[in-house]
Design a protein around this motif. Structure first.
Motif, PDB file in Angstrom:
ATOM      1  N   THR A  40       8.128 -19.193 -29.366  1.00 25.32           N
ATOM      2  CA  THR A  40       8.320 -19.960 -30.607  1.00 25.32           C
ATOM      3  C   THR A  40       8.339 -19.030 -31.821  1.00 25.32           C
ATOM      4  O   THR A  40       8.518 -19.478 -32.943  1.00 25.32           O
ATOM      5  N   GLY A  41       8.115 -17.746 -31.566  1.00 26.06           N
ATOM      6  CA  GLY A  41       7.931 -16.800 -32.674  1.00 26.06           C
ATOM      7  C   GLY A  41       6.451 -16.510 -32.861  1.00 26.06           C
ATOM      8  O   GLY A  41       6.071 -15.569 -33.543  1.00 26.06           O
ATOM      9  N   TYR A  42       5.614 -17.339 -32.251  1.00 30.87           N
ATOM     10  CA  TYR A  42       4.160 -17.145 -32.252  1.00 30.87           C
ATOM     11  C   TYR A  42       3.764 -16.775 -30.834  1.00 30.87           C
ATOM     12  O   TYR A  42       4.055 -17.519 -29.898  1.00 30.87           O
ATOM     13  N   GLU A  43       3.133 -15.603 -30.679  1.00 23.25           N
ATOM     14  CA  GLU A  43       2.824 -15.167 -29.319  1.00 23.25           C
ATOM     15  C   GLU A  43       1.340 -14.970 -29.033  1.00 23.25           C
ATOM     16  O   GLU A  43       0.854 -15.312 -27.974  1.00 23.25           O
ATOM     17  N   TYR A  44       0.626 -14.405 -30.013  1.00 18.74           N
ATOM     18  CA  TYR A  44      -0.788 -14.109 -29.777  1.00 18.74           C
ATOM     19  C   TYR A  44      -1.534 -14.218 -31.111  1.00 18.74           C
ATOM     20  O   TYR A  44      -1.003 -13.843 -32.154  1.00 18.74           O
ATOM     21  N   GLY A  45      -2.757 -14.695 -31.060  1.00 17.08           N
ATOM     22  CA  GLY A  45      -3.509 -15.022 -32.269  1.00 17.08           C
ATOM     23  C   GLY A  45      -3.800 -13.862 -33.210  1.00 17.08           C
ATOM     24  O   GLY A  45      -3.914 -14.049 -34.426  1.00 17.08           O
ATOM     25  N   ARG A  46      -3.944 -12.657 -32.689  1.00 15.72           N
ATOM     26  CA  ARG A  46      -4.186 -11.521 -33.572  1.00 15.72           C
ATOM     27  C   ARG A  46      -2.936 -11.216 -34.401  1.00 15.72           C
ATOM     28  O   ARG A  46      -3.011 -10.836 -35.555  1.00 15.72           O
ATOM     29  N   THR A  47      -1.786 -11.398 -33.754  1.00 13.37           N
ATOM     30  CA  THR A  47      -0.505 -11.075 -34.390  1.00 13.37           C
ATOM     31  C   THR A  47      -0.024 -12.196 -35.312  1.00 13.37           C
ATOM     32  O   THR A  47       0.452 -11.936 -36.415  1.00 13.37           O
ATOM     33  N   HIS A  48      -0.138 -13.433 -34.842  1.00 19.25           N
ATOM     34  CA  HIS A  48       0.401 -14.571 -35.609  1.00 19.25           C
ATOM     35  C   HIS A  48      -0.595 -15.715 -35.674  1.00 19.25           C
ATOM     36  O   HIS A  48      -1.127 -16.120 -34.638  1.00 19.25           O
ATOM     37  N   ASN A  49      -0.783 -16.230 -36.853  1.00 20.82           N
ATOM     38  CA  ASN A  49      -1.558 -17.469 -36.988  1.00 20.82           C
ATOM     39  C   ASN A  49      -1.048 -18.192 -38.222  1.00 20.82           C
ATOM     40  O   ASN A  49      -0.967 -17.608 -39.311  1.00 20.82           O
ATOM     41  N   LEU A  50      -0.697 -19.442 -38.041  1.00 16.26           N
ATOM     42  CA  LEU A  50      -0.051 -20.156 -39.142  1.00 16.26           C
ATOM     43  C   LEU A  50      -0.964 -20.412 -40.329  1.00 16.26           C
ATOM     44  O   LEU A  50      -0.523 -20.382 -41.478  1.00 16.26           O
ATOM     45  N   THR A  51      -2.256 -20.621 -40.087  1.00 11.91           N
ATOM     46  CA  THR A  51      -3.183 -20.827 -41.205  1.00 11.91           C
ATOM     47  C   THR A  51      -3.270 -19.540 -42.026  1.00 11.91           C
ATOM     48  O   THR A  51      -3.264 -19.566 -43.259  1.00 11.91           O
ATOM     49  N   ARG A  52      -3.321 -18.403 -41.317  1.00  5.03           N
ATOM     50  CA  ARG A  52      -3.377 -17.109 -42.001  1.00  5.03           C
ATOM     51  C   ARG A  52      -2.083 -16.849 -42.785  1.00  5.03           C
ATOM     52  O   ARG A  52      -2.123 -16.399 -43.929  1.00  5.03           O
ATOM     53  N   GLN A  53      -0.958 -17.183 -42.145  1.00  7.46           N
ATOM     54  CA  GLN A  53       0.338 -16.990 -42.790  1.00  7.46           C
ATOM     55  C   GLN A  53       0.437 -17.797 -44.097  1.00  7.46           C
ATOM     56  O   GLN A  53       0.925 -17.298 -45.116  1.00  7.46           O
ATOM     57  N   ALA A  54      -0.050 -19.027 -44.056  1.00  2.00           N
ATOM     58  CA  ALA A  54      -0.015 -19.881 -45.256  1.00  2.00           C
ATOM     59  C   ALA A  54      -0.847 -19.237 -46.368  1.00  2.00           C
ATOM     60  O   ALA A  54      -0.440 -19.195 -47.531  1.00  2.00           O
ATOM     61  N   LEU A  55      -2.013 -18.704 -46.002  1.00  3.57           N
ATOM     62  CA  LEU A  55      -2.872 -18.054 -46.991  1.00  3.57           C
ATOM     63  C   LEU A  55      -2.190 -16.817 -47.574  1.00  3.57           C
ATOM     64  O   LEU A  55      -2.202 -16.591 -48.790  1.00  3.57           O
ATOM     65  N   GLU A  56      -1.572 -16.016 -46.692  1.00  4.97           N
ATOM     66  CA  GLU A  56      -0.921 -14.787 -47.148  1.00  4.97           C
ATOM     67  C   GLU A  56       0.207 -15.114 -48.130  1.00  4.97           C
ATOM     68  O   GLU A  56       0.368 -14.439 -49.153  1.00  4.97           O
ATOM     69  N   ARG A  57       0.958 -16.171 -47.844  1.00  5.30           N
ATOM     70  CA  ARG A  57       2.068 -16.544 -48.741  1.00  5.30           C
ATOM     71  C   ARG A  57       1.535 -17.105 -50.052  1.00  5.30           C
ATOM     72  O   ARG A  57       2.100 -16.861 -51.113  1.00  5.30           O
ATOM     73  N   ASN A  58       0.467 -17.847 -49.960  1.00  2.00           N
ATOM     74  CA  ASN A  58      -0.126 -18.441 -51.159  1.00  2.00           C
ATOM     75  C   ASN A  58      -0.609 -17.352 -52.122  1.00  2.00           C
ATOM     76  O   ASN A  58      -0.229 -17.331 -53.299  1.00  2.00           O
ATOM     77  N   ILE A  59      -1.399 -16.407 -51.626  1.00  2.00           N
ATOM     78  CA  ILE A  59      -1.949 -15.374 -52.518  1.00  2.00           C
ATOM     79  C   ILE A  59      -0.859 -14.411 -52.977  1.00  2.00           C
ATOM     80  O   ILE A  59      -0.849 -13.983 -54.132  1.00  2.00           O
ATOM     81  N   ALA A  60       0.106 -14.099 -52.088  1.00  2.00           N
ATOM     82  CA  ALA A  60       1.213 -13.226 -52.498  1.00  2.00           C
ATOM     83  C   ALA A  60       1.936 -13.862 -53.694  1.00  2.00           C
ATOM     84  O   ALA A  60       2.235 -13.182 -54.681  1.00  2.00           O
ATOM     85  N   THR A  61       2.169 -15.149 -53.638  1.00  2.00           N
ATOM     86  CA  THR A  61       2.850 -15.844 -54.738  1.00  2.00           C
ATOM     87  C   THR A  61       2.040 -15.743 -56.026  1.00  2.00           C
ATOM     88  O   THR A  61       2.583 -15.465 -57.094  1.00  2.00           O
ATOM     89  N   LEU A  62       0.731 -15.942 -55.932  1.00  2.00           N
ATOM     90  CA  LEU A  62      -0.125 -15.882 -57.130  1.00  2.00           C
ATOM     91  C   LEU A  62      -0.136 -14.484 -57.744  1.00  2.00           C
ATOM     92  O   LEU A  62      -0.297 -14.330 -58.949  1.00  2.00           O
ATOM     93  N   GLU A  63       0.072 -13.470 -56.885  1.00  2.00           N
ATOM     94  CA  GLU A  63       0.100 -12.086 -57.382  1.00  2.00           C
ATOM     95  C   GLU A  63       1.518 -11.628 -57.700  1.00  2.00           C
ATOM     96  O   GLU A  63       1.749 -10.456 -57.973  1.00  2.00           O
ATOM     97  N   LYS A  64       2.485 -12.554 -57.706  1.00  2.00           N
ATOM     98  CA  LYS A  64       3.892 -12.235 -57.986  1.00  2.00           C
ATOM     99  C   LYS A  64       4.413 -11.191 -56.988  1.00  2.00           C
ATOM    100  O   LYS A  64       5.159 -10.278 -57.344  1.00  2.00           O
ATOM    101  N   GLY A  65       3.954 -11.314 -55.742  1.00  2.00           N
ATOM    102  CA  GLY A  65       4.371 -10.369 -54.704  1.00  2.00           C
ATOM    103  C   GLY A  65       5.106 -11.076 -53.588  1.00  2.00           C
ATOM    104  O   GLY A  65       5.090 -12.311 -53.486  1.00  2.00           O
ATOM    105  N   LYS A  66       5.774 -10.277 -52.729  1.00  2.00           N
ATOM    106  CA  LYS A  66       6.517 -10.847 -51.608  1.00  2.00           C
ATOM    107  C   LYS A  66       5.629 -10.990 -50.374  1.00  2.00           C
ATOM    108  O   LYS A  66       5.784 -11.909 -49.602  1.00  2.00           O
ATOM    109  N   TYR A  67       4.750  -9.995 -50.165  1.00  2.00           N
ATOM    110  CA  TYR A  67       4.017  -9.958 -48.908  1.00  2.00           C
ATOM    111  C   TYR A  67       2.512  -9.924 -49.117  1.00  2.00           C
ATOM    112  O   TYR A  67       2.014  -9.148 -49.912  1.00  2.00           O
ATOM    113  N   GLY A  68       1.821 -10.738 -48.334  1.00  2.00           N
ATOM    114  CA  GLY A  68       0.363 -10.687 -48.286  1.00  2.00           C
ATOM    115  C   GLY A  68      -0.039 -10.314 -46.867  1.00  2.00           C
ATOM    116  O   GLY A  68       0.580 -10.783 -45.909  1.00  2.00           O
ATOM    117  N   ILE A  69      -1.040  -9.457 -46.745  1.00  2.00           N
ATOM    118  CA  ILE A  69      -1.522  -9.059 -45.423  1.00  2.00           C
ATOM    119  C   ILE A  69      -3.031  -9.260 -45.447  1.00  2.00           C
ATOM    120  O   ILE A  69      -3.740  -8.536 -46.149  1.00  2.00           O
TER     121      ILE A  69
END
Ligand SMILES: *Cc1c(COP(=O)(O)O)cnc(C)c1O
Length: 377
Positions: A40-69
């Motif tokens: 599905t594009g999601y393979e293993y929890g260390r690599t991909h997690n949708l809750t984490r991804q949502a957080l990374e996008r949220n904070i990246a946006t607040l910092e006027k950035g493209k990527y959050g890690i």
């Protein structure tokens, strides 16, 4: 979009299965694959997690950035940054940074051939003097903890561009609500999400934000390869909290201003440090590069005895490390957060044993003022 709108909506997609408005907490270590070689594009929890991804996008946006890690702590993020350099490389760093940053870099990573020069970056000429042939990175924290010393981020970015260096800014103290270092030309932002971003003192986390594809690729690789990832629940807590970041930061600042003015006018402290006070040596720079002055106030009570009186007798302020939560905290940086920084180093920039740091919360500020008044009696 405005900041508060982004804080509430950016990175959030209603759950495709049920339409749940709040991003679900995806508690899973692995994902079912459709067929061999087709996931599905999601393979293993260390690599991909949708809750984490949502957080990374949220904070990246607040910092006027493209990527959050995102990482398991601010220090895990601080550590991951060193994957951008290698043995023999030299890093210039603000001398008055978070104590844990000093401990990690100077007391541990020098064993791996990394070289650090600690300079007072509030005068950017010091940075230019410190540049060597093998310099790769400039790491600044502004305002610093606990002396609230500022560094001119635009000037740092200009020096770095001329010398082809990576720039990092620890933006934990201001949060993206008051300061956006990427917009001033900085390459990578570091946050301890433990502090204002989460704001409720109930988790530990960190995040890096960048617009640079190459740094993003390397940091994303290390997030998975070294595995210092945050738990989905911790990501969910921060995501819940950034929704109120704008209103919280406004109140932190309003209270901190009133509190700093009280300390100054009542003569309770010998010296009050807050970037919003006109007598702060960098008040003009603060007005230029920040949209406000934050919620941290430091005060020198003159003697360790008087400092102890405040620290031990306050009732609403809680004696504890950390900062940025809705509840007010008080701490003694010399023996708590900065115990690993040598006394001679500290006193060079006026950081004495009589210094007390206040993380001004969002309680009624009159109660906070009364609390210090009664502690001094
Ligand atoms: C707390 C803090 C850190 C470290 O973050 P943790 O989440 O505690 O690992 C780094 N920088 C600053 C400015 C901090 O206040």
């Amino acid at each position: 979009m405005g900041f508060a709108t982004d804080a509430i909506h950016a990175g959030q997609i209603p759950d495709p299965t049920t339409g749940a408005v709040i991003t679900p907490l995806y508690l899973t270590s692995t994902y079912a694959q459709h067929e061999l070689g087709k996931s599905t594009g999601y393979e293993y929890g260390r690599t991909h997690n949708l809750t984490r991804q949502a957080l990374e996008r949220n904070i990246a946006t607040l910092e006027k950035g493209k990527y959050g890690i995102a990482f398991a702590s601010g220090l895990a993020a601080t550590h991951a940054l060193m994957s951008l350099v290698k043995a023999g490389d030299h890093i210039i760093i603000s001398s008055n940074v978070y104590g844990g940053t000093y401990r990690l870099y100077e007391l541990n990573l020098t064993n791996y051939g990394l070289e650090y020069t600690w300079v007072d970056t509030s005068n950017t000429t010091n940075i230019e003097y410190a540049i060597r042939k093998n310099t790769k990175m400039i790491f600044v924290e502004t305002p610093t903890n606990p002396m609230l010393i500022l560094t001119d981020l635009k000037a740092v970015a200009e020096i770095a561009k001329k010398n082809n260096l990576i720039t990092v800014c620890d933006n934990t103290f201001m949060s993206p609500y008051f300061q956006n270092p990427l917009e001033l030309g900085i390459d990578i932002i570091l946050h301890s999400t433990t502090k204002y971003l989460n704001g409720h003192s109930d988790m530990i986390g960190g995040i890096l934000v960048t617009n640079n594809e190459k740094y993003h690729e390397r940091l994303r690789y290390i997030q998975n390869a070294a595995g210092g990832v945050p738990s989905p629940f911790d990501c969910w807590l921060v995501l819940r909290s950034t929704k109120t970041l704008a209103v919280r930061m406004k109140q932190h600042e309003e209270n901190a201003k009133a509190f700093a003015e009280f300390l100054l006018k009542s003569g309770a402290a010998k010296k009050v440090i807050y970037p919003g006070l006109k007598d702060h040596p960098q008040h003009e720079l603060a007005k230029k590069q920040m949209r406000g002055f934050g919620g941290m106030v430091s005060a020198d009570f003159g003697t360790i005895e008087k400092a102890k009186k405040v620290l031990n007798n306050v009732k609403i302020f809680t004696l504890a490390e950390s900062l940025g939560g809705v509840e007010s905290l008080i701490c003694h940086p010399a023996s708590m957060t900065h115990a690993s920084v040598p006394k001679e180093e500290r006193e060079k920039y006026g950081f004495t044993d009589a210094l007390v740091r206040f993380s001004v919360g969002i309680e009624d500020v009159e109660d906070l003022i009364k609390d210090v008044e009664q502690a001094l009696k």
